[in-house]
Design a protein around this motif. Structure first.
Motif, PDB file in Angstrom:
ATOM      1  N   THR A 684       3.671   5.256  -9.312  1.00  0.00           N
ATOM      2  CA  THR A 684       3.546   4.716  -7.957  1.00  0.00           C
ATOM      3  C   THR A 684       2.556   5.583  -7.181  1.00  0.00           C
ATOM      4  OG1 THR A 684       5.280   6.124  -7.027  1.00  0.00           O
ATOM      5  CG2 THR A 684       5.966   4.030  -8.051  1.00  0.00           C
ATOM      6  N   PRO A 685       2.011   5.071  -6.067  1.00  0.00           N
ATOM      7  CA  PRO A 685       1.103   5.895  -5.258  1.00  0.00           C
ATOM      8  C   PRO A 685       1.729   7.212  -4.812  1.00  0.00           C
ATOM      9  CG  PRO A 685       0.911   3.606  -4.614  1.00  0.00           C
ATOM     10  CD  PRO A 685       2.057   3.672  -5.582  1.00  0.00           C
ATOM     11  N   GLU A 688       1.695   9.680  -7.646  1.00  0.00           N
ATOM     12  CA  GLU A 688       0.337  10.197  -7.833  1.00  0.00           C
ATOM     13  C   GLU A 688       0.019  11.292  -6.812  1.00  0.00           C
ATOM     14  OE1 GLU A 688      -2.106   6.740  -7.616  1.00  0.00           O
ATOM     15  OE2 GLU A 688      -1.832   6.220  -9.735  1.00  0.00           O
ATOM     16  N   GLN A 689       0.500  11.113  -5.568  1.00  0.00           N
ATOM     17  CA  GLN A 689       0.284  12.127  -4.540  1.00  0.00           C
ATOM     18  C   GLN A 689       0.951  13.446  -4.921  1.00  0.00           C
ATOM     19  OE1 GLN A 689       1.850  10.088  -1.080  1.00  0.00           O
ATOM     20  NE2 GLN A 689      -0.218   9.710  -0.279  1.00  0.00           N
ATOM     21  N   SER A 761      -3.371  13.411   1.400  1.00  0.00           N
ATOM     22  CA  SER A 761      -3.505  13.092  -0.023  1.00  0.00           C
ATOM     23  C   SER A 761      -2.286  13.509  -0.823  1.00  0.00           C
ATOM     24  CB  SER A 761      -4.756  13.743  -0.598  1.00  0.00           C
ATOM     25  OG  SER A 761      -4.632  15.151  -0.587  1.00  0.00           O
TER      26      SER A 761
END
Length: 975
Positions: A684-685, A688-689, A761
């Protein structure tokens, strides 16, 4: 004499003769022991660095060997370009020095040589000359002397147990003046070295030199040990044989041996076949010449009836019914010939040069036979054609030893590599587009001959290989060399096997001096006598480079080393040279530069670049893109093929792509995998972060603390006491400041405010929580870790970081000699917030923790703003003369903060120095250690601007706690 110098001298004397812990030697004056401790600390490196930085020198040394002298030829050549001359006083004592040594000495243009002639005053008999002294003068008024036990021989300056005293003093000091006077007195009495003297000495040498027992041809005996005529395995072969036995005992039917050229693979195969005791054995290679030599080696090891051995190749079919069959691929692969053998004819099959098994002829043989055991042997399993040799052998690597390891184990002939600049005419250098007319010009040929003669070779007779880039060039160079008295023959792909074998035979017996070729001798050819390899071509791949280098690495009688002369033009691929020489696969520019700067040593093999050649390689490294997708993909596939699965980041880190490359270009490993056309994990995003945070900030391994905490929390919550115990057991430094810093890092509070883009980010979720004496994962992170894909990559990022952390000293915030960026210093010095690099500039005072990192670019670009064009420079390896930021006065608040406590001998700031040579090196700096301002060294100065006005600026001297090592000091200060 000024008070500052008196303080320096006082401290140096107290350090050397009273208490080294209480006092520090500064100001360039010193005395120390020089010994052969390691590849990075030995007499050779000290002598080399003294030479590189001196203005003149004199050696008084009894014994000199070709090998010992040859290691400094590049340095002598660079000194000659600088106009620096030197002198060498040597002897004929015990007839140790060979005539060839004097022939080399007389051809070094910037060195004068004399022969000691001292006699006993009473008897007038010649006195034995057994001195070992080296003296160097420097323009700043300092002299250095190295006196002790080391003669100028390879063993004495690199690996023998030797003691030498190194003293640095001012030029009129008693100790160095006494040494200098003694050498000068003997120099005045010495005989000048001339051609006539060498001719006379040669005849006397033949009569007087002790007659040595003629050594047997060691081309084979160095690959094994021979005791009472019985051949036994060497160290590498013993280890490999044990692993092959273990492999078969576990039920495996295939195995792969990866072993550098010249390490005894053929004998290894013979030993294993002897142990296996097959009913029938098949050896497969692609050249009949290889078969004949391999057959003889196997017979020496296995013995038995000579008629049981036979070759099956071309017109020679005697091996058809033999017990031990040695066959060429070309003959055996023909369907009609394979049909003559039953599929189970052989219970042991061995494929030489197994990386060729991707070819259809090899495949036909490999798939046809069904042996009980199949062994593949190769020096270069990595391929660029996507063929996977590992898969053919079920990923079972029985043993692996690469070139650099084999050199360390003294299994190969040492090499002396000289990277020299290629010929230049009217300011134009050879490059990728140079015309044939210039490549084979008379002027270039003269230049090549001068260099090959200057760097020489080991042994009585030249046996050289020259690699060119074009067929016409090879033919032209061969003609030009022959014209100059070096009989040479060109060989290209147009020449058949018979012609190649004929020419090789001529080289071996000394009928010709050089074979000039284009690539055809990269592999599959064994010419042990080769003692000089000349590279006149662009380096297209590191694999080919090592293959060509390897042509000279077999040991041979009277060959102490092989000379490698690499003519370096303005080639775009020059960056491959340090990568190939070191076997570095990290794709890191920092690593490539360090290899050029520090010129690593493997065993007694040495690497030398002339100054101009270095500059050409630096330029190529700076302009190259080591992280192009194709380059990374090729390297990634090599690792994937070797493992037989999708590699994790920690797999790459062990011996391949460095974590820093993945972090800087892809942020986290799944993004890298997707770029490599792998879809192994789904994230998932948010996941990834989180992975980006761990990969970019922690997986660099600069500090273990956060990694160890995350690793422990994977098993469950832990208390403060448990965490501290984990840190102590791992050898980490522990204090309240670093524990507080860990909290700020893992809560992301460190990345707040001005570094907000980084926080975005990484997300806004804390990774860990620390409350009431307990550490735990944030609930959201804990929930995400139930996802297997995320957990695998999260754990992998931690493992990678811990693996990288092995490069650093965990007991200190920084490791001397390692590279750090400004942002790294913020974290490792426990700043409350990350400070943007532009705000740090040359230094930054963190008032919260009384720390101050200092960042110095030694050779500043002419294009930078005049407001930061400071002239920082080393006074000596212990002292840096540094300038403050512009528009600063001594009485100003900033300078007073820097100087606080210095007068009392208790500096308030914890200062750390980081230096890089130039901005071409990117954003990382080399850590030189803690430092402090020298009392009384601050001075108010003024810098003149282009508009004529002056700005106030403050200069000061910073004393390093640990002097900069000689190699690093020369690298940084060299212009």
């Amino acid at each position: 004499m000024n008070s500052h110098l008196i303080d320096n001298i006082s401290n140096t004397v107290l350090n050397n003769f009273v208490d080294r812990d209480k006092y520090s030697a500064v100001g360039g004056l010193s005395a120390s022991l020089v010994a052969n401790e390691s590849a990075n600390t030995n007499v050779y490196r000290i002598l080399k660095n003294e030479l590189q930085m001196c203005d003149d020198f004199i050696f008084a040394v009894a014994f000199i060997t070709k090998a010992g002298l040859s290691q400094f030829l590049s340095v002598f050549q660079d000194l000659d370009k600088r106009g620096v001359r030197g002198r060498i006083l040597t002897s004929t004592y015990l007839w140790f020095n060979q005539p060839e040594v004097f022939k080399i000495l007389i051809n070094i243009p910037n060195i004068d040589v004399r022969i000691y002639t001292g006699k006993d005053q009473k008897t007038a008999e010649p006195l034995p000359f057994h001195a070992k002294g080296y003296m160097f003068s420097h323009e700043n008024g300092y002299n250095s002397a190295i006196i002790g036990s080391s003669n100028l021989t390879s063993n004495a300056i690199m690996k023998n147990y030797e003691w030498n005293l190194r003293v640095t003093s001012l030029d009129n000091a008693e100790i160095t003046k006494n040494i200098s006077d003694q050498i000068e007195a003997e120099w005045d009495r010495g005989i000048e070295l001339t051609d006539a003297w060498i001719e006379e000495y040669t005849e006397l040498y033949k009569k007087n030199h002790p007659k040595l027992i003629a050594a047997a041809d060691v081309a084979e005996s160095t690959e094994v040990y021979q005791i009472d005529s019985k051949i036994v395995p060497n160290k590498m072969q013993k280890a490999a044989l044990d692993q092959l036995t273990e492999l078969r005992q576990s039920g495996k039917q295939k195995g792969l041996i990866i072993s550098a050229t010249g390490t005894g693979k053929t004998y290894l195969g013979a030993f294993d076949v002897r142990s296996f005791k097959p009913k029938r054995f098949l050896f497969v290679a692609h050249r009949e010449q290889i078969l004949q030599k391999s057959l003889e080696s196997f017979y020496k090891v296995i013995g038995g009836n000579r008629n049981d051995y036979g070759i099956y190749s071309g017109n020679n079919r005697e091996g058809l019914d033999k017990k031990y069959v040695f066959a060429t691929v070309q003959t055996l692969s023909k369907p009609e010939n394979l049909a003559l053998f039953a599929k189970d004819s052989f219970d042991y099959v061995l494929f030489d040069e197994a990386h060729h098994l991707g070819a259809s002829m090899h495949q036909r043989i490999f798939e046809y036979f069904t042996p009980k055991f199949c062994l593949g042997m190769t020096a270069t399993p990595e391929r660029t054609d996507n063929f996977n040799v590992y898969k053919l052998f079920n990923y079972d690597i029985a043993y692996e030893i690469r070139l650099q390891d084999a050199l360390e184990e003294n299994m190969l002939c040492p090499f002396y590599y000289y990277g020299v600049e290629d010929y230049e005419l009217n300011g134009e250098t050879i490059d990728d587009t140079t015309s044939l007319q210039r490549l084979v010009s008379e002027e270039r040929a003269d230049y090549i001959v001068r260099q090959t003669k200057y760097y020489g070779y080991s042994g009585d007779k030249l046996h050289g290989l020259v690699f060119c880039s074009r067929k016409d060039e090879a033919k032209g160079i061969a003609e030009l060399l022959s014209k100059r008295g070096y009989k040479s023959i060109a060989l290209t792909g147009e020449d058949g096997i018979a012609r190649r074998d004929e020419v090789v035979g001529q080289l071996e017996v000394g009928v010709i001096d050089y074979i000039v070729t284009v690539d055809i001798f990269n592999e599959g050819i064994d010419i042990p006598c080769v003692n000089q390899v000349v590279m006149l071509r662009n380096t297209e791949s590191s694999i080919v480079f090592v293959q060509q280098l390897g042509r000279g690495l077999r040991k041979f009688k009277d060959k102490e080393y092989v000379t490698i002369i690499d003519f370096i033009g303005n080639y775009k691929n020059n960056y491959l040279i340090p990568i190939a020489l070191t076997g570095d696969k990290s794709h890191s520019k920092d690593s490539a530069r360090d290899s050029v700067d520090l010129e690593p040593i493997f065993g007694t093999s040495v690497i030398n670049f002339t100054k101009i050649a270095k500059e050409r390689i630096y330029k190529s490294i700076s302009q190259s893109n080591l992280t192009l997708k194709k380059k990374l993909h090729d390297e990634y596939m090599n690792v994937k093929n070797k493992l037989g699965r999708v590699p994790l980041m920690c797999d790459l880190q062990r011996d391949s792509i460095d974590q820093s490359v993945i972090a800087s270009k892809y942020k986290q490993y799944n993004a890298f995998l997707l770029a490599m056309d792998e879809e192994e994990f789904v994230l998932t995003p948010f996941q990834e972060q989180v992975l980006s945070f761990v990969t970019v900030e922690l997986s660099n391994g600069l500090r273990k603390h956060e990694l160890l905490l995350l690793n422990a929390l994977l098993q469950g919550e832990l208390t403060d006491e448990q965490y501290v115990q984990i840190l102590k057991e791992a050898g980490c430094y522990v204090n309240d400041a670093v524990l507080g810093s860990v909290d700020r890092i893992l809560s992301l509070a460190f990345f707040d405010d001005k570094s907000k883009p980084n926080k975005v980010s990484y997300g806004d979720t804390e990774i860990t929580e620390h409350h009431a004496g307990n550490y735990r994962f944030n609930d959201k992170i804990k929930a995400e870790l139930t996802n297997n894909d995320f957990k695998v990559l999260f754990e992998d990022a931690i493992k990678t970081g811990l693996l990288k952390a092995e490069q650093y000293d965990a007991s200190q915030p920084f490791t001397i000699g390692c590279r750090y960026e400004r942002k790294d210093a913020c974290r490792l010095l426990n700043f409350n917030k990350r400070v943007p690099g532009q705000n740090i500039g040359g230094y930054f005072i963190d008032k919260d923790h009384d720390t101050c990192p200092i960042f110095i670019t030694y050779h500043k670009s002419e294009n930078i703003s005049e407001t930061i064009q400071y002239g920082d420079y080393f006074k000596n390896p212990s002292v840096m003369h540094m300038y403050s930021k512009n528009k600063r006065r001594i009485e100003g608040a900033e300078i007073q903060k820097l100087y606080r406590g210095v007068e009392e001998g208790k500096p308030a700031l914890d200062m750390h120095m980081f230096v890089k040579k130039s901005d071409d090196e990117g954003t990382s700096f080399i850590y030189l250690g803690p430092c402090e301002i020298i009392k009384g060294s601050m001075q108010q100065e003024f810098s003149r601007r282009q508009d004529g006005k002056e700005d106030p600026i403050v200069s000061m001297d910073l004393k390093l706690a640990v002097p900069v090592d000689a190699d690093r000091y020369y690298m940084l200060t060299e212009k």
